[in-house]
Design a protein around this motif. Structure first.
Motif, short mmCIF file in Angstrom:
data_model
loop_
_atom_site.label_atom_id
_atom_site.label_comp_id
_atom_site.label_asym_id
_atom_site.label_seq_id
_atom_site.Cartn_x
_atom_site.Cartn_y
_atom_site.Cartn_z
N ASP A 1 -0.28 -32.28 -13.98
CA ASP A 1 -0.86 -31.12 -13.32
C ASP A 1 -0.77 -29.86 -14.19
OD1 ASP A 1 -2.08 -29.87 -11.12
OD2 ASP A 1 -0.14 -28.97 -10.59
N ARG A 2 0.41 -29.64 -14.78
CA ARG A 2 0.61 -28.46 -15.64
C ARG A 2 1.03 -28.94 -17.02
NH1 ARG A 2 1.54 -22.74 -15.03
NH2 ARG A 2 2.57 -22.02 -16.90
N PRO A 3 0.04 -29.29 -17.86
CA PRO A 3 0.37 -29.91 -19.16
C PRO A 3 1.01 -28.93 -20.14
CG PRO A 3 -1.93 -30.31 -18.52
CD PRO A 3 -1.41 -29.22 -17.64
N LYS A 4 1.66 -29.52 -21.13
CA LYS A 4 2.43 -28.77 -22.12
C LYS A 4 1.88 -29.06 -23.53
CE LYS A 4 7.15 -28.69 -21.14
NZ LYS A 4 8.50 -29.27 -21.28
N ILE A 5 1.98 -28.03 -24.39
CA ILE A 5 1.59 -28.17 -25.80
C ILE A 5 2.87 -28.10 -26.64
CG2 ILE A 5 0.32 -27.11 -27.72
CD1 ILE A 5 -1.42 -25.74 -25.48
N VAL A 6 3.00 -29.00 -27.61
CA VAL A 6 4.12 -28.95 -28.56
C VAL A 6 3.54 -28.60 -29.92
CG1 VAL A 6 5.83 -30.37 -29.76
CG2 VAL A 6 5.60 -30.54 -27.27
N MET A 7 4.11 -27.58 -30.56
CA MET A 7 3.56 -27.13 -31.85
C MET A 7 4.63 -26.48 -32.70
SD MET A 7 1.40 -23.90 -30.32
CE MET A 7 0.74 -23.29 -31.89
N ASP B 1 -1.67 -19.48 -21.65
CA ASP B 1 -1.41 -18.49 -20.61
C ASP B 1 -2.60 -18.40 -19.65
OD1 ASP B 1 0.24 -16.45 -19.50
OD2 ASP B 1 -1.09 -14.95 -20.37
N TYR B 2 -3.80 -18.33 -20.22
CA TYR B 2 -5.01 -18.25 -19.38
C TYR B 2 -5.19 -19.54 -18.56
CZ TYR B 2 -7.05 -14.18 -21.89
OH TYR B 2 -7.33 -12.95 -22.42
N LEU B 3 -4.79 -20.67 -19.15
CA LEU B 3 -5.14 -21.98 -18.58
C LEU B 3 -4.03 -22.59 -17.73
CD1 LEU B 3 -6.93 -23.35 -21.77
CD2 LEU B 3 -8.03 -23.02 -19.54
N GLY B 4 -2.93 -21.87 -17.54
CA GLY B 4 -1.84 -22.40 -16.71
C GLY B 4 -1.15 -23.58 -17.37
N MET B 5 -0.81 -23.43 -18.66
CA MET B 5 -0.12 -24.48 -19.40
C MET B 5 1.14 -23.89 -20.04
SD MET B 5 -3.52 -26.08 -21.19
CE MET B 5 -2.80 -27.47 -22.04
N ASP B 6 2.00 -24.75 -20.56
CA ASP B 6 3.21 -24.28 -21.25
C ASP B 6 3.16 -24.69 -22.71
OD1 ASP B 6 4.58 -23.18 -18.93
OD2 ASP B 6 4.66 -25.25 -18.22
N VAL B 7 3.86 -23.92 -23.55
CA VAL B 7 3.92 -24.19 -24.99
C VAL B 7 5.38 -24.27 -25.42
CG1 VAL B 7 3.28 -23.37 -27.29
CG2 VAL B 7 1.78 -22.88 -25.34
N VAL B 8 5.70 -25.28 -26.22
CA VAL B 8 7.03 -25.37 -26.84
C VAL B 8 6.80 -25.27 -28.35
CG1 VAL B 8 9.08 -26.80 -27.20
CG2 VAL B 8 7.84 -26.90 -25.02
#
Ligand SMILES: Cc1ncc(COP(=O)(O)O)c(C=O)c1O
Length: 297
Positions: free
Chosen positions: A120-126, A139-146
């Motif tokens: 539902d709330r996917p995450k990006i790893v970078m 931020d705009y798309l309702g996602m998280d970043v690590v």
């Protein structure tokens, strides 16, 4: 505070004022500015400007009204796919810049993850060196970043990327090259990781996309980074950077155009019929498309 004048001012005077305003700007033609403006030669700039002016008025939203613009756009995308390792399944979209290309890649991966993985709330790893616009899009798309630390050579540490992956992760993001240090992340290794873990890999080649293939032709050791690398799902490449086109020109490319069903916005719940766009923008300037087409040719 500026107010709308009661009477008009002579154009030649206004033009003088416009030119006067620029006097305090950085002298980019003299090489005093390493960002924002990508200038090669006067001749190339003239081609870019004249092509832009030919399509100053048209609107790229209207593909049926302006088949001319649709043709130019399609040819630019096809040339980009050819340059950047896309196969017969590849597809892409002309966008206004790196930010929009990256936004669309992340939006596509988000909706892919929601549909195909039930996240539902996917995450990006970078790696920490990835461009800020990834966090802006998330931020705009309702996602998280690590963001993970780099190796001592400023490239992504693949072990640390892998360690940061969890059940909500949908995307790994890498740069070719990254903006802060100008070095390439190890795209082949990251592609193998993405494949192994069933994740989307986006390659941000906004800076390198229209520079690195030519540097490679000149014999510089450019590592594999494009759509031909296994595991790469999408790639952003800015034509308004080292493609030397007018600003407002970038490509987001997909290894498989089937992914673009997650990119597309379709709406018909209003009295004006179906509205479909692949871009964030609605009305779009056609000038940058004509400029990109002319410069590439
Ligand atoms: C690697 C990288 N990605 C993305 C961007 C964002 O591109 P834009 O400013 O065209 O939106 C930049 C801009 O410098 C960049 O260097």
């Amino acid at each position: 505070m500026a107010t709308l004048p009661q009477t008009g001012t002579d154009w030649s005077e206004l033009k003088g004022r416009l030119r006067q305003l620029k006097q305090g700007d950085y002298a980019w033609k003299d090489g005093r500015l390493p960002v924002y403006v990508y200038h090669y030669t006067e001749e190339l700039m003239r081609v870019s400007q004249e092509a832009y002016m030919e399509f100053f008025t048209e609107n790229a939203l209207g593909r049926k009204a302006f088949p001319s613009v649709a043709t130019l756009e399609t040819e630019v995308i096809e040339m980009g796919i050819g340059l950047l390792g896309g196969g017969s399944r590849a597809g892409g979209t002309f966008t206004s810049g790196g930010t929009e290309s990256i936004f669309l890649a992340i939006k596509t991966a988000r909706d892919w993850a929601r549909k195909e993985k039930g996240i539902d709330r996917p995450k990006i790893v970078m790696p920490v060196s990835g461009h800020a616009t990834a966090d802006k899009a998330a931020d705009y798309l309702g996602m998280d970043v690590v963001r993970t630390p780099l190796r001592s050579d400023f490239r992504a540490d693949v072990g640390l990327l892998e360690a940061a992956i969890d059940e909500r992760t949908c995307m790994v993001y890498a740069s070719a090259p990254g903006y802060p240090h100008g070095v390439f992340d190890p795209i082949e290794e990251i592609g193998a990781l993405a494949k192994k873990r069933g994740l989307w890999l986006h390659v941000d080649a906004c800076v390198g996309g229209f520079l690195a293939p030519f540097a490679r032709e000149l014999g510089y050791p450019i590592p594999p980074f494009d759509l031909s690398v296994p595991g790469v799902c999408s790639l952003s490449a800015d034509i308004h950077k080292y493609g030397f086109a007018a600003k407002g020109a970038s490509l987001v490319l997909f290894a498989d155009r089937d992914y673009q069903k997650y990119q597309r916005f379709e709406f018909s719940n209003w009295p004006r019929g179906t509205y479909v766009t692949d871009t964030f923008q609605g009305s779009r300037a056609a000038g940058p498309i004509a400029s990109a087409w002319a410069v590439m040719n």
